[in-house]
Design a protein around this motif. Structure first.
Motif, PDB file in Angstrom:
ATOM      1  N   TYR A 161       7.706  15.046  -0.860  1.00 35.86           N
ATOM      2  CA  TYR A 161       7.517  14.113   0.250  1.00 35.86           C
ATOM      3  C   TYR A 161       8.837  13.423   0.574  1.00 35.86           C
ATOM      4  N   THR A 162       8.897  12.924   1.784  1.00 29.44           N
ATOM      5  CA  THR A 162      10.070  12.179   2.241  1.00 29.44           C
ATOM      6  C   THR A 162       9.602  10.804   2.708  1.00 29.44           C
ATOM      7  N   ASP A 163      10.250   9.787   2.202  1.00 28.22           N
ATOM      8  CA  ASP A 163       9.913   8.417   2.588  1.00 28.22           C
ATOM      9  C   ASP A 163      10.865   8.001   3.712  1.00 28.22           C
ATOM     10  N   LYS A 207       0.830  -1.201   0.000  1.00 26.42           N
ATOM     11  CA  LYS A 207       0.000   0.000   0.000  1.00 26.42           C
ATOM     12  C   LYS A 207       0.865   1.252   0.000  1.00 26.42           C
ATOM     13  N   LYS A 208       1.991   1.194   0.689  1.00 31.62           N
ATOM     14  CA  LYS A 208       2.915   2.331   0.691  1.00 31.62           C
ATOM     15  C   LYS A 208       3.421   2.593  -0.717  1.00 31.62           C
ATOM     16  N   GLN A 209       3.748   1.526  -1.425  1.00 33.43           N
ATOM     17  CA  GLN A 209       4.232   1.679  -2.788  1.00 33.43           C
ATOM     18  C   GLN A 209       3.148   2.233  -3.706  1.00 33.43           C
ATOM     19  N   SER A 210       1.883   1.832  -3.476  1.00 32.22           N
ATOM     20  CA  SER A 210       0.805   2.364  -4.310  1.00 32.22           C
ATOM     21  C   SER A 210       0.606   3.857  -4.045  1.00 32.22           C
ATOM     22  N   VAL A 211       0.754   4.307  -2.783  1.00 28.52           N
ATOM     23  CA  VAL A 211       0.662   5.732  -2.469  1.00 28.52           C
ATOM     24  C   VAL A 211       1.795   6.488  -3.148  1.00 28.52           C
ATOM     25  N   LEU A 212       3.009   5.939  -3.079  1.00 27.22           N
ATOM     26  CA  LEU A 212       4.160   6.587  -3.723  1.00 27.22           C
ATOM     27  C   LEU A 212       3.958   6.668  -5.234  1.00 27.22           C
ATOM     28  N   ASN A 213       3.445   5.594  -5.834  1.00 31.20           N
ATOM     29  CA  ASN A 213       3.183   5.618  -7.267  1.00 31.20           C
ATOM     30  C   ASN A 213       2.146   6.671  -7.622  1.00 31.20           C
TER      31      ASN A 213
END
Length: 149
Positions: A32-34, A6-12
């Motif tokens: 943003y900062t991951d 889900k984190k990757q989908s938000v980043l995408n």
């Protein structure tokens, strides 16, 4: 996000949004900062450095053990001059005598390696128990890869 997918989908989604906004209005681009990604990258780098240090130790120990096997073989030859003389007297060639010592050295090296693998496999049992108790997960295990053995 609750997990890495889900984190990757938000980043995408954010990356896709930023690409569109760069064309329309630069002021609406989201910066943003991951933190988790940065932290995981740092942990990965640390694990890689530790792995390289351990590989260096293994390389040094292999060189030292090879030298020790050579020294043991040399001392064995010096201590067994009478035996070598008797073998030569009954017709053994220098090649036959070197085969005896090479076989002896091979057996010592093989047994040492097998003992090392066996001890490592035995020590993995309490190590995994400690890892499971500390992490509260049974999916994390220490193991000896076949290629490493």
């Amino acid at each position: 996000p609750q997990d890495f997918e889900k984190k990757q989908s938000v980043l995408n989604y954010l990356d896709h949004y930023n690409e569109k906004m760069k064309k329309i209005d630069e002021d609406k681009v989201i910066t943003y900062t991951d933190v988790v990604g940065t932290l995981m990258s740092s942990v990965t780098d640390i694990v890689d450095v530790i792995s390289y240090v351990l590989i260096a130790f293994v390389g040094i120990s292999l060189v030292v053990s090879s030298i020790m096997i050579g020294v043991i073989t040399y001392i064995s030859v010096l201590e067994r001059k009478k035996e070598i003389g008797i073998l030569r007297a009954i017709g053994a060639s220098k090649h036959n005598i070197s085969q005896v010592f090479n076989a002896e050295t091979f057996i010592i090296g093989l047994l040492s390696g097998l003992m090392g693998i066996g001890i490592t496999l035995l020590l993995l049992i309490p190590t995994n128990i400690i890892i499971h108790n500390v992490s509260n997960q049974t999916s994390i295990n220490a193991m000896l890869p076949v290629s490493g053995a």
